[in-house]
Scaffold this active site. Structure first.
Site, PDB file in Angstrom:
ATOM      1  N   CYS A 158      31.851  55.475  17.661  1.00  0.00           N
ATOM      2  CA  CYS A 158      32.514  54.390  18.405  1.00  0.00           C
ATOM      3  C   CYS A 158      31.785  53.053  18.345  1.00  0.00           C
ATOM      4  O   CYS A 158      32.301  52.049  18.844  1.00  0.00           O
ATOM      5  CB  CYS A 158      32.714  54.816  19.851  1.00  0.00           C
ATOM      6  SG  CYS A 158      33.456  56.450  19.974  1.00  0.00           S
ATOM      7  N   HIS A 291      32.330  47.909  26.581  1.00  0.00           N
ATOM      8  CA  HIS A 291      32.904  49.077  25.895  1.00  0.00           C
ATOM      9  C   HIS A 291      33.996  49.676  26.789  1.00  0.00           C
ATOM     10  O   HIS A 291      35.098  49.912  26.341  1.00  0.00           O
ATOM     11  CB  HIS A 291      31.786  50.076  25.603  1.00  0.00           C
ATOM     12  CG  HIS A 291      32.178  51.173  24.670  1.00  0.00           C
ATOM     13  ND1 HIS A 291      32.672  50.939  23.412  1.00  0.00           N
ATOM     14  CD2 HIS A 291      32.149  52.534  24.811  1.00  0.00           C
ATOM     15  CE1 HIS A 291      32.928  52.099  22.808  1.00  0.00           C
ATOM     16  NE2 HIS A 291      32.632  53.074  23.641  1.00  0.00           N
ATOM     17  N   HIS A 324      41.193  53.492  23.062  1.00  0.00           N
ATOM     18  CA  HIS A 324      39.902  53.541  22.387  1.00  0.00           C
ATOM     19  C   HIS A 324      40.182  53.705  20.900  1.00  0.00           C
ATOM     20  O   HIS A 324      40.590  54.779  20.449  1.00  0.00           O
ATOM     21  CB  HIS A 324      39.068  54.696  22.926  1.00  0.00           C
ATOM     22  CG  HIS A 324      37.631  54.641  22.473  1.00  0.00           C
ATOM     23  ND1 HIS A 324      37.224  53.873  21.412  1.00  0.00           N
ATOM     24  CD2 HIS A 324      36.518  55.251  22.947  1.00  0.00           C
ATOM     25  CE1 HIS A 324      35.924  54.015  21.243  1.00  0.00           C
ATOM     26  NE2 HIS A 324      35.473  54.848  22.169  1.00  0.00           N
TER      27      HIS A 324
END
Lengths: 396, 299
Positions: A158, A291, A324
């Site tokens: 990620c 994030h 995401h």
């Protein structure tokens, strides 16, 4: 201290919009609803909507072997960034151009149907394998556009998109190339969806970053790139510097493979490095694009670190608009950070309504005018990897 | 042109014999580094990674791993860069197996988390207790050159003082089948170069820091075919087996020590080049271009 690197173009596609401007406008004024994607497996324990890019937004490109879904997202974004920078093919001639793209599912061997047929003793059509071999994200971009500089596909889960931009900035500083296409791309994958669901970190509803009732993340898909340029190239081609990459920091926790360090040690180190390399203090950061996945662990640790290092700095999380997007996330958020710097506006943290009792890190919950010179974008990843980028508004 | 000091080398490869070409790597030696209990969930790809990485650390320090009590000589401020063609493939297939065999609702979360590309580098960071930068690169296009470039950038910018660079690939039955089928489809009729696997690690430092380096320096750059033909190459030129024909067409005489093929094969050939103990080089094909890595031994 790192020498600043100019940004002369950007492109983005995700569930929030089919180009950079549309994504930013949606985040400021609109809304995005995640959906239950056809073809994904759902049962009582796996019920999480995803942020899919509407098919009609994707300018599909025919190729043999066929492009992977990740590349169908990435190529139009590169086109957008080149067009925004005014970089026509003739201007690219004779330049050394690097390609640095972060990806997760886009570089994975997730061809379940092929694998299953092979396992049953069949010889399935090799088309999906040939697509994979021709669609490594960075190599495919370099090949399509004829770029001859360094090529790198970063697979740090990620944080891949953030890392790709950080590495690309180093290439410019060290004179390895004149321009770099840097960013990230990942299409939705039923395999990743199953994996994240089985790790029990997906939300059955729309994700709610930093909210007291957050239940997990929603997966999304997208692609985003920045075009970084050397100073001599900026001058020679009379390019417009819309922002600059200042410092980049990265550090791992060396603690756990799927959970962040309880004190966020790796994230703190990455952020401190990014600030130090930018030659600025934490108090000079005007805002943070976090994030903010909406998982219990991520938001708690990230909030803790923000509260410690940036107790009064406004921050927003945009995954309530995008989901995401894994390897693309850091790149999508970097582009939105640059847009916020350029436009002096911070989007609300979609999905956030009320902070948990005692929580000190509270994101912005409505569109906010902001006059910031510097901004930070950070990413946390599987494997305890943490990375952060500092951006500066406009030209040097 | 970038230049780095080469301080240590570690490998986890099958035996270097033709008869064993394409065999699997024996990683049982890793049990002398870490307790079996800690290793129980570590997959084969990561075991190769850790074994070769730890061997490179010992090679740098001039020490050996005698038993579990031997301390690992971890350099101060060391980053990790891992470059791979496909990543931990077998673990990905194990996750797919779990979906096919048990249904998505019962798929293995452990196999999923371990199948993510950066987990081998993360696992090594945890086992070495090394909270420093790491990165993973996944590509068939010049994986050695890409890894060297990132290592060079990190060192030049002072992000770390040393970089442990690893090239790792894993052989799987599906990869072997697909490789053979793709070659047949392309009209290949000759002998097949068997698919191989292994890990090769290099402990790198800034070029000016050659003190104590057993291997001297390496310089690397990317060249077009025409530029490569004009280069004055040393006598010892190593390259992956699959690139021998291409170089021969350019009138470049090279040899390959590994008679097997893997995306990161240039890593093994770079190791072979260092063993020459004289001016040597390794050539890695990067798309239409070539990465040239020249070695100058410590005088």
């Amino acid at each position: 201290m790192d020498r600043p690197v100019s940004i002369c173009g950007h492109g983005c596609i995700c569930a929030a919009g089919k180009d950079t401007r549309a994504c930013f406008e949606t985040m400021l004024h609109g809304d995005v609803q995640p959906v239950f994607a056809p073809g994904f497996s759902y049962d009582q324990t796996m019920q999480s909507p995803v942020f899919a890019v509407p098919q009609e937004w994707i300018k599909r490109q025919e190729q043999n072997p066929p492009l992977t879904e990740t590349m169908q997202l990435l190529f139009p974004v590169v086109d957008e960034a080149l067009a925004r920078a005014g970089l026509t093919a003739d201007k690219l001639d004779n330049l050394k151009i690097g390609t640095c793209i972060g990806s997760s599912t886009g570089a994975s061997l997730n061809f379940k149907s092929f694998y299953q047929k092979w396992r049953e003793g069949n010889e399935p059509d090799l088309e999906v394998i040939e697509s994979y071999l021709h669609c490594n994200p960075a190599a495919a971009v370099a090949e399509k556009y004829g770029f001859n500089g360094p090529v790198q596909t970063v697979t740090n889960a990620c944080s891949s998109g953030t890392d790709a931009i950080g590495i690309a900035a180093s290439w410019i500083r060290l004179g390895l190339c004149d321009l770099v296409i840097a960013g990230g791309a990942d299409a939705l994958s039923g395999i990743s969806y199953t994996g994240f669901s089985r790790l029990m970190i997906t939300s059955p509803q729309r994700c709610r970053p930093f909210d007291k009732d957050r239940q997990g993340l929603n997966l999304g898909e997208g692609a985003a790139v920045l075009i970084l340029a050397s100073e001599s190239t900026m001058q020679e081609l009379e390019l417009n510097s819309i922002a600059q990459v200042m410092g980049y920091g990265t550090s791992c926790d060396a603690h756990h493979l799927t959970a962040p360090h309880p004190e966020g040690s790796g994230l703190k180190q990455a952020v401190r490095d990014a600030l130090e390399r930018s030659g600025i203090s934490a108090s000079e950061i005007g805002f943070i694009n976090v994030h903010g996945t909406g998982t219990e662990n991520n938001d708690r640790i990230e909030g803790q670190v923000i509260n410690e290092l940036f107790p009064t700095t406004p921050f927003t999380g945009t995954k309530g608009f995008t989901g995401h997007t894994l390897g693309a996330a850091g790149a999508v958020e970097a582009v939105m950070t640059v847009m916020s710097l350029q436009n002096g506006l911070l989007p609300p943290t979609s999905g956030f309504h009320e902070a948990a009792e005692g929580a000190k890190a509270i994101p912005v919950s409505k569109k906010t005018a902001i006059d910031a010179k510097y901004a930070l974008s950070d990413s946390l990843a599987f494997g305890g990897n943490n990375s952060a980028l500092v951006f500066k508004k406009g030209a040097a | 042109m970038m230049r780095l000091a080469l301080h240590g080398i570690g490998t986890a490869l099958p035996d270097h014999t033709l008869a064993d070409a394409g065999n699997s790597v024996d990683t049982s030696d890793l049990n002398t580094y870490f307790a079996a209990r800690r290793l129980r969930r570590v997959d084969h790809f990561t075991r190769m990674t850790m074994l070769a990485g730890c061997r490179a650390l010992h090679d740098t320090a001039g020490t050996v791993q005698e038993d579990l009590k031997t301390p690992l000589p971890l350099p101060e401020d060391m980053g990790i860069v891992i470059s791979t063609g496909y990543g931990p493939s077998q673990t990905i297939f194990e996750f797919l197996d779990s979906i096919i065999d048990h249904g998505a609702g019962c798929a293995s979360p452990l196999a999923f988390s371990h199948s993510v590309h950066n987990i081998p580098a993360a696992t090594m960071s945890v086992f070495l207790n090394n909270p420093k930068p790491y990165t993973t690169i996944c590509q068939l296009h010049g994986p050695l050159m890409a890894g060297l470039q990132t290592a060079g950038c990190w060192l030049a910018e002072g992000r770390v003082k040393k970089v442990l660079l690893g090239l790792v690939d894993e052989k799987t039955p599906l990869l072997e089948t697909n490789t053979r089928r793709l070659l047949v489809r392309k009209g290949h009729t000759g002998e097949f170069v068997p698919v191989g696997e292994g890990a090769c690690f290099f402990l790198l430092g800034p070029a000016e820091d050659t003190d104590g380096s057993a291997y001297g320096t390496l310089e690397f750059t990317t060249l077009s075919a025409r530029e490569l033909q004009k280069e004055e190459l040393p006598e010892a030129v190593m390259t992956p087996a699959k690139s021998l024909d291409r170089l021969a067409k350019l009138n470049i005489s090279a040899e390959a020590t590994q008679q097997s093929d893997m995306p990161c094969a240039a890593g093994a050939e770079l190791v072979a080049a260092t063993m020459q103990k004289k001016q040597s080089c390794c050539i890695e094909q990067t798309g239409n271009n070539f990465g040239l890595i020249s070695l100058t031994p410590q005088s």
